[in-house]
Design a protein around this motif. Structure first.
Motif, PDB file in Angstrom:
ATOM      1  N   ARG A  63      -7.204  15.067 -10.187  1.00 25.54           N
ATOM      2  CA  ARG A  63      -6.316  16.225 -10.129  1.00 25.54           C
ATOM      3  C   ARG A  63      -6.271  16.824  -8.728  1.00 25.54           C
ATOM      4  NH1 ARG A  63      -2.718  16.260 -14.279  1.00 25.54           N
ATOM      5  NH2 ARG A  63      -3.742  16.234 -16.314  1.00 25.54           N
ATOM      6  N   ARG A  64      -7.373  16.720  -8.001  1.00 20.98           N
ATOM      7  CA  ARG A  64      -7.427  17.246  -6.630  1.00 20.98           C
ATOM      8  C   ARG A  64      -6.869  16.253  -5.618  1.00 20.98           C
ATOM      9  NH1 ARG A  64     -12.869  18.998  -8.163  1.00 20.98           N
ATOM     10  NH2 ARG A  64     -13.718  17.238  -6.964  1.00 20.98           N
ATOM     11  N   GLY A  65      -6.469  15.077  -6.080  1.00 22.49           N
ATOM     12  CA  GLY A  65      -5.929  14.076  -5.184  1.00 22.49           C
ATOM     13  C   GLY A  65      -6.978  13.273  -4.446  1.00 22.49           C
ATOM     14  N   GLU A  66      -8.234  13.390  -4.874  1.00 19.94           N
ATOM     15  CA  GLU A  66      -9.324  12.675  -4.211  1.00 19.94           C
ATOM     16  C   GLU A  66      -9.534  11.275  -4.775  1.00 19.94           C
ATOM     17  OE1 GLU A  66     -12.705  15.186  -4.738  1.00 19.94           O
ATOM     18  OE2 GLU A  66     -11.808  16.893  -3.704  1.00 19.94           O
ATOM     19  N   LEU A  67      -8.901  10.989  -5.908  1.00 19.69           N
ATOM     20  CA  LEU A  67      -9.064   9.696  -6.574  1.00 19.69           C
ATOM     21  C   LEU A  67      -7.683   9.189  -6.955  1.00 19.69           C
ATOM     22  CD1 LEU A  67     -11.299   7.762  -7.557  1.00 19.69           C
ATOM     23  CD2 LEU A  67     -11.279   8.975  -9.739  1.00 19.69           C
ATOM     24  N   LYS A  68      -7.231   8.167  -6.257  1.00 25.27           N
ATOM     25  CA  LYS A  68      -5.886   7.652  -6.471  1.00 25.27           C
ATOM     26  C   LYS A  68      -5.866   6.592  -7.574  1.00 25.27           C
ATOM     27  CE  LYS A  68      -4.172  10.109  -3.107  1.00 25.27           C
ATOM     28  NZ  LYS A  68      -3.259  11.241  -3.395  1.00 25.27           N
ATOM     29  N   ASN A  69      -4.680   6.404  -8.143  1.00 23.99           N
ATOM     30  CA  ASN A  69      -4.446   5.368  -9.161  1.00 23.99           C
ATOM     31  C   ASN A  69      -5.365   5.540 -10.369  1.00 23.99           C
ATOM     32  OD1 ASN A  69      -2.529   3.894  -7.417  1.00 23.99           O
ATOM     33  ND2 ASN A  69      -4.348   3.377  -6.230  1.00 23.99           N
TER      34      ASN A  69
END
Length: 211
Positions: free
Chosen positions: A163-169
């Motif tokens: 959700r924070r954009g730290e983990l893609k896909n």
């Protein structure tokens, strides 16, 4: 004249011409008869946090206590070794499942009951895993949990990172999950405990003569 040859393609062609299956006298049927069980792949699929690994572990413990011969392949564990070179892009996910499916096929040939716990979000990759073994040797188990419930559990903190954009896909957030349409067994972990779901799966295996 110099001819440009793709070494990968040339190697594949060379291998295909010169590698043949070696005959063995101890067959899958003999190994399964020795173990008094029907070898198969029990493939648990579902969102992260659905309870796949917990249920898979419980099922293996119960089968082991019953004297069955099993092996558990878990998504996180496999990525520490066999698949540690893969990321989480769609093509990496497919290769992850392809390798695991090949391992599972070998274990079925050894007469084992293989329990596989993988998100495996795409129907095509689950179909690929099914097609690697014989008819009746693949049990697709949909560990059915809503995204809301799975995200609420978030035992590994992965949804928060996504959700924070730290983990893609990440499946369910910015990568799709395609629910099974014809799973042999559906376990609803929104409403039932992992223990109840494990018992439900054992009952399925008994009813359909895998044990």
């Amino acid at each position: 004249m110099t001819t440009n040859i793709n070494p990968v393609d040339n190697g594949r062609a060379y291998g295909n011409r010169n590698i043949v299956m070696q005959h063995v006298d101890v067959t899958k049927e003999a190994r399964s008869q020795q173990k008094a069980q029907k070898p198969c792949v029990i493939w648990l699929t579902g969102l992260s946090g659905a309870g796949k690994s917990t249920i898979a572990n419980l099922v293996e413990k119960k089968l082991f206590a019953m004297g069955q011969h099993t092996y558990l392949l878990d998504g996180d564990n496999v990525r520490h070794g066999l698949n540690k070179d893969l990321g989480f892009k769609d093509e990496d996910r497919v290769e992850n499942i392809r390798r695991v499916s090949e391992v599972a096929k070998l274990m079925v040939d050894a007469g084992l009951i293989v329990i596989s716990a993988f998100i495996s979000p795409f129907r095509t990759e689950r179909d690929m895993a099914r097609e690697m073994v014989e008819e009746g040797e693949f049990v697709e188990v949909f560990v059915n949990t809503s995204l809301e419930v799975a995200e609420g559990r978030d035992v590994k903190g992965l949804y928060r990172k996504a959700r924070r954009g730290e983990l893609k896909n990440f499946t369910g957030i910015d990568s799709p999950y395609e629910e099974p349409t014809d799973a042999e067994c559906i376990l609803n972990t929104n409403e039932r405990s992992a223990e109840d779901c494990a018992n439900q799966l054992i009952q399925y295996l008994v009813k359909h003569h895998y044990l």
